[in-house]
Design a protein around this motif. Structure first.
Motif, PDB file in Angstrom:
ATOM      1  N   GLY A 147      18.310   6.292 -15.102  1.00 46.29           N
ATOM      2  CA  GLY A 147      19.237   6.777 -16.203  1.00 46.29           C
ATOM      3  C   GLY A 147      18.451   7.142 -17.771  1.00 46.29           C
ATOM      4  N   GLY A 148      17.416   7.336 -17.474  1.00 48.47           N
ATOM      5  CA  GLY A 148      16.885   7.755 -18.872  1.00 48.47           C
ATOM      6  C   GLY A 148      15.896   8.848 -18.965  1.00 48.47           C
ATOM      7  N   THR A 149      15.415   9.385 -20.265  1.00 50.22           N
ATOM      8  CA  THR A 149      14.614  10.458 -20.283  1.00 50.22           C
ATOM      9  C   THR A 149      13.141  10.038 -20.184  1.00 50.22           C
ATOM     10  N   THR A 150      13.083   8.840 -20.921  1.00 47.98           N
ATOM     11  CA  THR A 150      11.650   8.299 -20.998  1.00 47.98           C
ATOM     12  C   THR A 150      11.748   6.639 -20.760  1.00 47.98           C
ATOM     13  N   ASN A 151      11.271   6.348 -19.502  1.00 50.82           N
ATOM     14  CA  ASN A 151      11.592   4.875 -19.491  1.00 50.82           C
ATOM     15  C   ASN A 151      10.137   4.412 -18.818  1.00 50.82           C
ATOM     16  N   ARG A 152       9.350   4.024 -19.683  1.00 46.74           N
ATOM     17  CA  ARG A 152       7.965   3.638 -19.155  1.00 46.74           C
ATOM     18  C   ARG A 152       8.109   2.329 -18.442  1.00 46.74           C
ATOM     19  N   PRO A 153       8.582   1.062 -18.839  1.00 48.24           N
ATOM     20  CA  PRO A 153       8.688  -0.085 -17.991  1.00 48.24           C
ATOM     21  C   PRO A 153       9.348   0.393 -16.644  1.00 48.24           C
ATOM     22  N   TYR A 154      10.272   0.981 -16.520  1.00 49.97           N
ATOM     23  CA  TYR A 154      10.877   1.371 -15.027  1.00 49.97           C
ATOM     24  C   TYR A 154       9.717   2.304 -14.238  1.00 49.97           C
ATOM     25  N   TYR A 155       9.203   3.201 -14.944  1.00 53.92           N
ATOM     26  CA  TYR A 155       8.174   4.109 -14.253  1.00 53.92           C
ATOM     27  C   TYR A 155       6.763   2.842 -13.803  1.00 53.92           C
ATOM     28  N   ASN A 156       6.481   2.077 -14.732  1.00 54.86           N
ATOM     29  CA  ASN A 156       5.503   1.227 -14.482  1.00 54.86           C
ATOM     30  C   ASN A 156       5.736   0.441 -12.988  1.00 54.86           C
ATOM     31  N   ARG A 157       6.899   0.138 -13.015  1.00 55.77           N
ATOM     32  CA  ARG A 157       7.314  -0.963 -11.986  1.00 55.77           C
ATOM     33  C   ARG A 157       7.363  -0.160 -10.722  1.00 55.77           C
ATOM     34  N   VAL A 158       7.513   1.160 -10.873  1.00 60.01           N
ATOM     35  CA  VAL A 158       7.812   1.954  -9.503  1.00 60.01           C
ATOM     36  C   VAL A 158       6.121   2.281  -9.243  1.00 60.01           C
ATOM     37  N   MET A 159       5.146   2.550 -10.271  1.00 60.76           N
ATOM     38  CA  MET A 159       3.904   2.660  -9.694  1.00 60.76           C
ATOM     39  C   MET A 159       3.217   1.413  -9.256  1.00 60.76           C
ATOM     40  N   LYS A 160       3.607   0.343  -9.602  1.00 57.12           N
ATOM     41  CA  LYS A 160       3.097  -1.005  -9.229  1.00 57.12           C
ATOM     42  C   LYS A 160       3.551  -1.149  -7.598  1.00 57.12           C
ATOM     43  N   ASN A 161       4.889  -0.645  -7.419  1.00 53.75           N
ATOM     44  CA  ASN A 161       5.210  -0.750  -6.094  1.00 53.75           C
ATOM     45  C   ASN A 161       4.726   0.094  -5.001  1.00 53.75           C
ATOM     46  N   MET A 162       4.344   1.405  -5.821  1.00 54.48           N
ATOM     47  CA  MET A 162       3.527   2.396  -5.036  1.00 54.48           C
ATOM     48  C   MET A 162       2.230   1.911  -4.418  1.00 54.48           C
ATOM     49  N   ASP A 163       1.475   0.876  -5.143  1.00 56.02           N
ATOM     50  CA  ASP A 163       0.484   0.295  -4.357  1.00 56.02           C
ATOM     51  C   ASP A 163       0.854  -0.524  -3.196  1.00 56.02           C
ATOM     52  N   LEU A 164       2.017  -1.171  -3.225  1.00 51.80           N
ATOM     53  CA  LEU A 164       2.549  -1.773  -2.001  1.00 51.80           C
ATOM     54  C   LEU A 164       2.829  -0.888  -1.078  1.00 51.80           C
ATOM     55  N   VAL A 165       3.331   0.292  -1.334  1.00 50.23           N
ATOM     56  CA  VAL A 165       3.684   1.238  -0.448  1.00 50.23           C
ATOM     57  C   VAL A 165       2.440   1.700   0.416  1.00 50.23           C
ATOM     58  N   ASN A 166       1.450   2.113  -0.620  1.00 48.46           N
ATOM     59  CA  ASN A 166       0.177   2.381   0.046  1.00 48.46           C
ATOM     60  C   ASN A 166      -0.538   1.447   0.881  1.00 48.46           C
ATOM     61  N   HIS A 167      -0.379   0.334   0.645  1.00 55.49           N
ATOM     62  CA  HIS A 167      -0.782  -0.727   1.430  1.00 55.49           C
ATOM     63  C   HIS A 167      -0.045  -0.743   2.767  1.00 55.49           C
ATOM     64  N   LEU A 168       1.142  -0.728   2.685  1.00 52.92           N
ATOM     65  CA  LEU A 168       2.029  -0.804   3.973  1.00 52.92           C
ATOM     66  C   LEU A 168       1.667   0.294   4.836  1.00 52.92           C
ATOM     67  N   ILE A 169       1.315   1.619   4.245  1.00 49.47           N
ATOM     68  CA  ILE A 169       1.202   2.670   5.279  1.00 49.47           C
ATOM     69  C   ILE A 169      -0.318   2.450   5.764  1.00 49.47           C
ATOM     70  N   THR A 170      -1.230   2.069   5.030  1.00 46.36           N
ATOM     71  CA  THR A 170      -2.623   1.949   5.528  1.00 46.36           C
ATOM     72  C   THR A 170      -2.855   0.740   6.369  1.00 46.36           C
ATOM     73  N   SER A 171      -1.921  -0.116   6.455  1.00 44.48           N
ATOM     74  CA  SER A 171      -1.981  -1.373   7.368  1.00 44.48           C
ATOM     75  C   SER A 171      -0.992  -0.984   8.801  1.00 44.48           C
TER      76      SER A 171
END
Length: 175
Positions: A147-171
């Motif tokens: 819901g925003g044009t620029t939402n760096r805190p939200y973007y950072n949380r998504v990117m942090k969860n991207m690490d978990l997604v990548n781990h789930l894929i590689t495992s």
């Protein structure tokens, strides 16, 4: 620095192991749907949408968000992708395959968003693709999802969860 990386990897593996079969099912469903809906350049966003799903609902663990006691239930963020009825209606106006949603009342649509993982994932994927096609930048598209044009805190949380997604894929827990 190497020690910090090892600690992060260990923490991710602990969280990944704590994922329930239902959460893994939700994430895999989101991924399967996202793989079938490309943007105008042919790119798909299954990893991003998986990370958004983790950020929004902890992979379906929390399916009602933004709900205040005096607020209408149909104004809440619903389902594993935390879609609002208004957002679903916006997407349905722009995606021919989803125009049938306009035949549902707000209450019916809210119920479908809560109970239908695939529908939630389809709307979310089309929404992110619309944002990506309009904004042409991944940061602004992901910010727009919340819901925003620029939402760096939200973007950072998504990117942090991207690490978990990548781990789930590689495992091998997600494909």
């Amino acid at each position: 620095m190497r020690f910090l990386s090892l600690i992060l990897l260990f923490a991710l593996s602990l969280f990944a192991d704590a994922m329930t079969p239902k959460q893994l099912h939700v994430l895999q469903t989101v991924r399967d749907v996202a793989k079938s809906i490309p943007d105008k350049n042919g790119n798909t966003y299954e990893n991003t949408l998986s990370a958004i799903c983790l950020t929004e609902s902890s992979a379906g663990k929390y399916v009602i968000g933004d709900f205040k006691h005096k607020k209408s239930f149909t104004k809440a963020s619903l389902g594993p992708m935390q879609i609002q009825v208004a957002t679903a209606r916006h997407v349905s106006k722009n995606v021919k395959k989803l125009r049938w949603l306009n035949n549902l009342s707000d209450v019916q649509l809210a119920g479908r968003l809560l109970g239908d993982i695939r529908l939630s994932a389809k709307i979310a994927t089309h929404y992110l693709v619309l944002l990506q096609n309009q904004r042409l930048d991944h940061f602004y598209a992901i910010s727009g999802y919340n819901g925003g044009t620029t939402n760096r805190p939200y973007y950072n949380r998504v990117m942090k969860n991207m690490d978990l997604v990548n781990h789930l894929i590689t495992s091998g827990k997600l494909s």
